[in-house]
Design a protein around this motif. Structure first.
Motif, PDB file in Angstrom:
ATOM      1  N   ASN A   1       0.819  -1.214   0.000  1.00 58.08           N
ATOM      2  CA  ASN A   1       0.000   0.000   0.000  1.00 58.08           C
ATOM      3  C   ASN A   1       0.854   1.265   0.000  1.00 58.08           C
ATOM      4  N   VAL A   2       2.164   1.101   0.081  1.00 54.17           N
ATOM      5  CA  VAL A   2       3.064   2.235   0.316  1.00 54.17           C
ATOM      6  C   VAL A   2       3.901   2.536  -0.922  1.00 54.17           C
ATOM      7  N   LEU A   3       3.933   3.811  -1.303  1.00 50.94           N
ATOM      8  CA  LEU A   3       4.935   4.313  -2.234  1.00 50.94           C
ATOM      9  C   LEU A   3       5.977   5.050  -1.407  1.00 50.94           C
ATOM     10  N   PHE A   4       7.194   4.538  -1.425  1.00 54.25           N
ATOM     11  CA  PHE A   4       8.291   5.129  -0.647  1.00 54.25           C
ATOM     12  C   PHE A   4       9.212   5.878  -1.597  1.00 54.25           C
ATOM     13  N   VAL A   5       9.498   7.130  -1.261  1.00 60.07           N
ATOM     14  CA  VAL A   5      10.242   8.023  -2.152  1.00 60.07           C
ATOM     15  C   VAL A   5      11.505   8.498  -1.457  1.00 60.07           C
ATOM     16  N   SER A   6      12.647   8.329  -2.122  1.00 58.33           N
ATOM     17  CA  SER A   6      13.915   8.770  -1.546  1.00 58.33           C
ATOM     18  C   SER A   6      14.856   9.250  -2.646  1.00 58.33           C
ATOM     19  N   SER A   7      15.700  10.208  -2.312  1.00 59.93           N
ATOM     20  CA  SER A   7      16.761  10.651  -3.225  1.00 59.93           C
ATOM     21  C   SER A   7      18.003   9.790  -3.074  1.00 59.93           C
ATOM     22  N   ASN A   8      18.013   8.913  -2.087  1.00 60.81           N
ATOM     23  CA  ASN A   8      19.132   7.999  -1.878  1.00 60.81           C
ATOM     24  C   ASN A   8      18.820   6.671  -2.562  1.00 60.81           C
TER      25      ASN A   8
ATOM     26  N   PHE B   1       8.016  -2.317  -0.144  1.00 60.45           N
ATOM     27  CA  PHE B   1       7.370  -1.100  -0.622  1.00 60.45           C
ATOM     28  C   PHE B   1       7.492  -0.983  -2.144  1.00 60.45           C
ATOM     29  N   THR B   2       6.545  -0.297  -2.761  1.00 58.87           N
ATOM     30  CA  THR B   2       6.768   0.258  -4.089  1.00 58.87           C
ATOM     31  C   THR B   2       7.672   1.474  -3.892  1.00 58.87           C
ATOM     32  N   THR B   3       8.680   1.614  -4.729  1.00 62.98           N
ATOM     33  CA  THR B   3       9.686   2.642  -4.449  1.00 62.98           C
ATOM     34  C   THR B   3       9.955   3.538  -5.648  1.00 62.98           C
ATOM     35  N   ALA B   4      10.264   4.796  -5.334  1.00 66.55           N
ATOM     36  CA  ALA B   4      10.671   5.771  -6.338  1.00 66.55           C
ATOM     37  C   ALA B   4      11.981   6.410  -5.894  1.00 66.55           C
ATOM     38  N   TRP B   5      12.937   6.399  -6.778  1.00 60.91           N
ATOM     39  CA  TRP B   5      14.233   7.047  -6.533  1.00 60.91           C
ATOM     40  C   TRP B   5      14.244   8.377  -7.272  1.00 60.91           C
ATOM     41  N   VAL B   6      14.418   9.468  -6.525  1.00 66.89           N
ATOM     42  CA  VAL B   6      14.538  10.793  -7.125  1.00 66.89           C
ATOM     43  C   VAL B   6      16.019  11.030  -7.405  1.00 66.89           C
ATOM     44  N   ASN B   7      16.413  10.732  -8.599  1.00 70.02           N
ATOM     45  CA  ASN B   7      17.827  10.759  -8.982  1.00 70.02           C
ATOM     46  C   ASN B   7      18.151  12.094  -9.650  1.00 70.02           C
ATOM     47  N   ARG B   8      18.232  13.135  -8.833  1.00 71.85           N
ATOM     48  CA  ARG B   8      18.459  14.488  -9.359  1.00 71.85           C
ATOM     49  C   ARG B   8      19.824  14.623 -10.033  1.00 71.85           C
ATOM     50  N   ALA B   9      20.804  13.866  -9.585  1.00 68.81           N
ATOM     51  CA  ALA B   9      22.171  14.021 -10.088  1.00 68.81           C
ATOM     52  C   ALA B   9      22.500  13.069 -11.237  1.00 68.81           C
ATOM     53  N   GLY B  10      21.563  12.222 -11.651  1.00 72.35           N
ATOM     54  CA  GLY B  10      21.825  11.286 -12.735  1.00 72.35           C
ATOM     55  C   GLY B  10      22.875  10.243 -12.395  1.00 72.35           C
TER      56      GLY B  10
ATOM     57  N   ILE C   1      10.838   2.831  -9.670  1.00 67.21           N
ATOM     58  CA  ILE C   1      10.567   4.054 -10.428  1.00 67.21           C
ATOM     59  C   ILE C   1      11.770   4.965 -10.265  1.00 67.21           C
ATOM     60  N   VAL C   2      12.225   5.574 -11.339  1.00 66.97           N
ATOM     61  CA  VAL C   2      13.333   6.525 -11.265  1.00 66.97           C
ATOM     62  C   VAL C   2      12.868   7.834 -11.902  1.00 66.97           C
ATOM     63  N   LEU C   3      12.981   8.923 -11.128  1.00 67.35           N
ATOM     64  CA  LEU C   3      12.547  10.239 -11.572  1.00 67.35           C
ATOM     65  C   LEU C   3      13.680  11.244 -11.375  1.00 67.35           C
ATOM     66  N   THR C   4      13.580  12.376 -12.038  1.00 64.74           N
ATOM     67  CA  THR C   4      14.596  13.424 -11.868  1.00 64.74           C
ATOM     68  C   THR C   4      14.184  14.465 -10.846  1.00 64.74           C
TER      69      THR C   4
END
Length: 228
Positions: free
Chosen positions: A174-181, A193-202, A214-217
């Motif tokens: 039930n969880v979307l977990f979001v981290s930049s790490n 968890f369903t996970t999203a990586w906020v990969n700002r630095a590429g 999931i990988v997002l900028t």
């Protein structure tokens, strides 16, 4: 099962961890620091994270504020700036007032409009997290701020991720977990968890047994991802 709960790491994900050094470097009279601030910011963050991992495996927990100070002291010495106590104090003060990334308020508001539970799950101590949330003005958009201090060990220990299930009475899927790490998102995948990586630095994906799904900028697309 549907996503009902969206959980965010704090530092580097919602809050810009480089903001303290960048803002200090722009202040009058800090021309010397202005030459060094990018390296100080990078070293500070790296040592801060390394110390959390080392303390976790060594069973030597302390609160994140001490780890943050330890990381800064290492970073300042590495750049030859350890002899400026006023600079140290200013950087630590600014860390309590970190800027949120510009897309954060609208993104959280969109999640709340969808009926999502929203919360922070962070290595930060409660007082540090509350200071950052208040400074960014996002408290009304969060249902809770969860800290590792409730279990006495830093991420990625499974007992930290379990705090979400206990607080929201939900299942891992039930969880979307979001981290930049990347390592944090990967380990949260391993937890379920369903996970999203906020990969700002590429950056490259960490070589771990799991990967972020999931990988997002940036965070703009997070409300869309809850409908997967």
């Amino acid at each position: 099962m549907p996503i009902t709960t969206c959980i965010f790491d704090a530092y580097g994900t919602l809050f810009d961890v480089a903001a303290a050094a960048r803002e200090a470097a722009a202040e009058p009279g800090r021309e010397i620091f202005a030459e060094h601030w990018p390296r100080v910011a990078q070293d500070w963050r790296l040592k801060q994270l390394q110390y959390t991992w080392l303390r976790a495996v060594a069973d030597a927990h302390t609160d994140f504020w001490e780890v943050t100070q330890n990381g800064l002291d290492w970073a300042l010495e590495a750049s030859g700036l350890e002899g400026d106590p006023e600079l140290r104090e200013r950087l630590l003060q600014l860390y309590w007032e970190l800027s949120a990334y510009p897309e954060v308020p609208q993104m959280l508001a969109d999640l709340k409009a969808q009926g999502m539970n929203t919360a922070i799950l962070s290595n930060g101590s409660p007082s540090m997290l509350n200071g950052a949330v208040d400074s960014a003005g996002i408290g009304a958009l969060l249902d809770d701020v969860l800290s590792v201090e409730d279990v006495g060990i830093f991420k990625p220990a499974a007992s930290v991720y379990e705090l979400v299930l206990k607080r929201f009475n939900c299942a891992p899927d039930n969880v979307l977990f979001v981290s930049s790490n990347g390592w944090d998102a990967a380990c949260a995948t391993g937890f379920g968890f369903t996970t999203a990586w906020v990969n700002r630095a590429g950056e490259p994906i960490d070589r771990l047994p799991w990967t972020p799904q999931i990988v997002l900028t940036d965070l703009t697309g997070i409300p869309e991802e809850t409908n997967r």
